[in-house]
Scaffold this motif. Structure first.
Motif, mmCIF file in Angstrom:
data_model
loop_
_atom_site.group_PDB
_atom_site.id
_atom_site.type_symbol
_atom_site.label_atom_id
_atom_site.label_comp_id
_atom_site.label_asym_id
_atom_site.label_seq_id
_atom_site.Cartn_x
_atom_site.Cartn_y
_atom_site.Cartn_z
ATOM 1 N N VAL A 63 1.794 10.146 -1.586
ATOM 2 C CA VAL A 63 0.684 9.717 -1.142
ATOM 3 C C VAL A 63 0.909 8.241 -0.847
ATOM 4 C CG1 VAL A 63 -1.776 9.377 -1.228
ATOM 5 C CG2 VAL A 63 -0.812 11.495 -1.904
ATOM 6 N N LEU A 64 0.800 7.548 0.582
ATOM 7 C CA LEU A 64 0.533 6.162 0.755
ATOM 8 C C LEU A 64 -0.946 5.684 0.555
ATOM 9 C CD1 LEU A 64 2.582 3.746 1.439
ATOM 10 C CD2 LEU A 64 1.395 3.950 3.722
ATOM 11 N N ILE A 65 -0.839 4.796 -0.245
ATOM 12 C CA ILE A 65 -2.438 4.027 -0.323
ATOM 13 C C ILE A 65 -2.451 2.951 0.570
ATOM 14 C CG2 ILE A 65 -4.065 3.445 -2.006
ATOM 15 C CD1 ILE A 65 -2.154 4.759 -4.513
ATOM 16 N N THR A 66 -3.297 2.844 1.223
ATOM 17 C CA THR A 66 -3.542 1.613 2.284
ATOM 18 C C THR A 66 -5.071 1.455 2.534
ATOM 19 O OG1 THR A 66 -2.647 0.726 4.292
ATOM 20 C CG2 THR A 66 -2.805 3.023 4.195
ATOM 21 N N TYR A 67 -5.390 0.125 2.945
ATOM 22 C CA TYR A 67 -6.533 0.116 3.691
ATOM 23 C C TYR A 67 -6.354 0.579 5.262
ATOM 24 C CZ TYR A 67 -9.174 -2.202 0.033
ATOM 25 O OH TYR A 67 -9.823 -2.368 -1.126
ATOM 26 N N GLY A 68 -7.357 0.553 5.973
ATOM 27 C CA GLY A 68 -7.291 0.732 7.349
ATOM 28 C C GLY A 68 -6.677 -0.246 8.152
ATOM 29 N N ASP A 69 -6.793 -1.484 7.731
ATOM 30 C CA ASP A 69 -6.355 -2.737 8.222
ATOM 31 C C ASP A 69 -5.261 -3.484 7.254
ATOM 32 O OD1 ASP A 69 -8.118 -3.435 6.224
ATOM 33 O OD2 ASP A 69 -9.412 -4.679 7.484
ATOM 34 N N SER A 70 -4.666 -2.849 6.608
ATOM 35 C CA SER A 70 -3.789 -3.466 5.866
ATOM 36 C C SER A 70 -2.487 -3.951 6.847
ATOM 37 C CB SER A 70 -2.878 -2.552 4.785
ATOM 38 O OG SER A 70 -3.848 -2.249 3.677
#
Length: 584
Positions: A63-70
């Motif tokens: 799983v890649l964890i990220t904000y929608g605007d990273s």
């Protein structure tokens, strides 16, 4: 008993436990019917049969964890940019993505939700979310403990009418709140003038994050409708944010109460009958033993965040001593089939310290804090039971956190950084990789200064064109880290012995070599994972790991063949070997 009849009885049992002693305006049977109808389970033809103890994951899941605007690109919605990044730089090594709260919000970078039913228009829309869900297994946050004080629901609470007017938990300053466990130092109660007079609203985290009152069944029914909407838009992994604080009861710690555990069981029951391959993951940044309780008897969370791993692994690599990490590993129970650990070593928040309570001695903890501060980190605090402030989490980018040891910064930063991930990738459980670790992003001091929020130090926003330039430059730290981590993931996801539920045993190799053994569920493949966690060369005697002499062995990482089960391997600083008898 027919599946639909059993489901109704199970839901009714959950509700009886949750609302025992609570006066509600609706009968439990009426609440049950509304929940089933909301989830689309009132028609017996929609009720899916459940296979107990079924694993909805395998070794290919990362799983890649990220904000929608990273990652942002001019003239393009960030969710479109994220999808492009995933396709170009993550496939086929990563098959799942956790997009951190993508809803309209007022603070806490998304975790103070204004509207649960909408996508933040600055990010994109539900079509963009569904398009990502078509190509990746999508994980989303269910911010279930609180919402924004700027939400329509809280506006209606102030007005005393409309949906939300009775959604929020209130207390009196005269109540005995001495036992309440807090993750923050701000006052617990927020004075709010309403149409019904002055109210004191419960705020576990901040005064912009007002806590729900789940004693009101309408709150529960509303969240089940939110879950249904997310399922319809492709969400298959649900992260229950701060769920440990869900149920409040004056005179108790207001954390991990039995009603909270039963609510998780209820949510699981409804979700798995509606979508059997969906998974719920509890986010409970609390001491290890309390965290483990959210597995229940394989009837609560499918997965729990392995919160003790980040501080213990960080301690191991800056001290060159794996004693604490090894002791913890040996104490961890194997997850039953149908449950698993969610492993991570960096996140959008910080390195939580409560999960290290009882695992790291105070001396070790103080050394960890001072070392991280030397590397540019910040410390966030909480109020302890005695009213004193205690460190709650370390805020720092993992790449900078591993640029040295307790002796200071050194030349082994990249090797130490890769070593940390290599250890995490091999462990029992599903690996979660923060986007800024995949990209070796450093501390963002400008963002920290702009927001004056410690967590912003590890929430950098990349310009896509600049990121492309960095990743095309083979000499940049970002390109080096991305290449090495994706190479490891390519190897990892092909090995049955790295199935999240494959057998794991901790190896006894002293304090300077950290190792564990994984064996595939069919018992055909073994992998011995051994890391030199020091800045000096260490010798691994293969006789210490008991390789079977009749098998052929190879290090998956270096691809070196091992022809002698009694040979000695010279491990360079922070080098890891994955020694296996079968290469896939």
């Amino acid at each position: 008993m027919l599946p639909h009849t059993l489901l109704q009885e199970t839901v009714l049992h959950h509700l009886a436990v949750i609302y025992a002693g609570v006066e509600t305006t609706q009968s439990l049977d009426d609440i049950k019917q509304r929940l089933l109808q909301t989830m689309g389970l009132d028609d017996e033809n929609n009720v899916r049969p459940i296979v107990p103890h079924q694993n909805h994951w395998n070794e290919k899941d990362v799983v890649l964890i990220t904000y929608g605007d990273s990652i942002e690109k001019e003239g393009e919605k960030p969710l479109q940019t994220l999808h492009c990044f995933l396709e170009r730089y993550c496939k086929p090594y990563i098959n799942s993505v956790h997009i951190l709260p993508f809803f309209p919000y007022s603070s806490d970078d998304g975790f103070s939700v204004i509207d649960y039913s909408s996508v933040n228009e600055s990010l994109g829309n539900w079509t963009h979310i569904a398009q990502i869900a078509d190509d990746y297994r999508l994980m989303a946050d269910l911010v279930i403990n609180h919402c924004s004080a700027r939400s329509a629901w809280f506006d209606n609470f102030i007005k005393g009418e409309g949906q939300g007017h009775d959604f929020f938990y209130t207390a009196s300053p005269q109540d005995d709140l001495s036992q309440v466990v807090r993750p923050r130092t701000s006052p617990l109660l927020r004075e709010t003038v309403t149409a019904n007079g002055e109210q004191h609203v419960w705020c576990t985290f901040s005064h912009d994050q007002v806590d729900f009152d789940f004693r009101n069944p309408e709150v529960l029914i509303t969240f089940i409708s939110i879950i249904r909407q997310y399922l319809d838009n492709g969400v298959r992994l649900f992260r229950l944010d701060a769920v440990a604080f869900l149920w409040k009861q004056i005179g108790t710690p207001c954390i991990n109460l039995e009603q909270t555990h039963e609510a998780v069981r209820l949510i699981r029951t409804l979700i798995e009958h509606a979508q059997p391959d969906a998974v719920i993951i509890t986010e409970t940044n609390i001491p290890n033993r309390e965290n483990l309780a959210y597995f229940g008897n394989a009837n609560e969370a499918h997965a729990i965040y392995n919160f003790s791993l980040p501080p213990l692994l960080l301690n191991t690599l800056i001290t060159g001593d794996c004693t604490y990490l090894k002791n913890w590993m040996m104490s961890m129970p194997p997850a039953q089939n149908g449950t698993t650990y969610f492993n991570f070593i960096a996140s959008h928040d910080g390195i939580g310290l409560r999960p290290a309570e009882g695992l790291l001695e105070e001396r070790e903890l103080n050394t960890l804090l001072s070392t991280m501060q030397q590397f540019g980190g910040r410390v966030s605090w909480r109020v302890a039971d005695n009213g004193q402030q205690k460190p709650y989490e370390i805020n720092i980018a993992l790449f900078d956190a591993l640029q040295g040891t307790t002796a200071g910064q050194d030349k082994w930063g990249m090797e130490r950084f890769v070593c940390a991930h290599t250890i995490m990738f091999g462990l029992e459980g599903i690996p979660g990789l923060y986007v800024h670790s995949l990209l070796a992003t450093g501390n963002d001091y400008d963002r920290l200064a702009n927001t004056n929020q410690n967590r912003s130090i590890n929430r950098h926003r990349w310009n896509y064109d600049k990121l492309e330039s960095e990743l095309s430059n083979q000499h940049s730290q970002h390109a080096k880290a991305h290449k090495r981590l994706t190479s490891l993931l390519q190897k990892r996801t092909a090995q049955p012995a790295f199935h999240p539920n494959a057998t794991q045993f901790t190896l006894q190799l002293g304090s300077q070599l950290f190792g564990y053994w994984r064996q595939s569920i069919d018992r055909r493949q073994s992998i011995f994972c051994v890391s030199n966690i020091t800045d000096t060369i260490q010798i691994l005697r293969l006789s210490d790991v008991n390789l079977i002499g009749t098998d052929k062995w190879q290090d998956l990482i270096s691809e070196m063949e091992i022809n002698d089960a009694l040979m000695e391997l010279e491990l360079m600083p922070y080098q890891t070997v994955w020694i296996t008898n079968i290469v896939y």
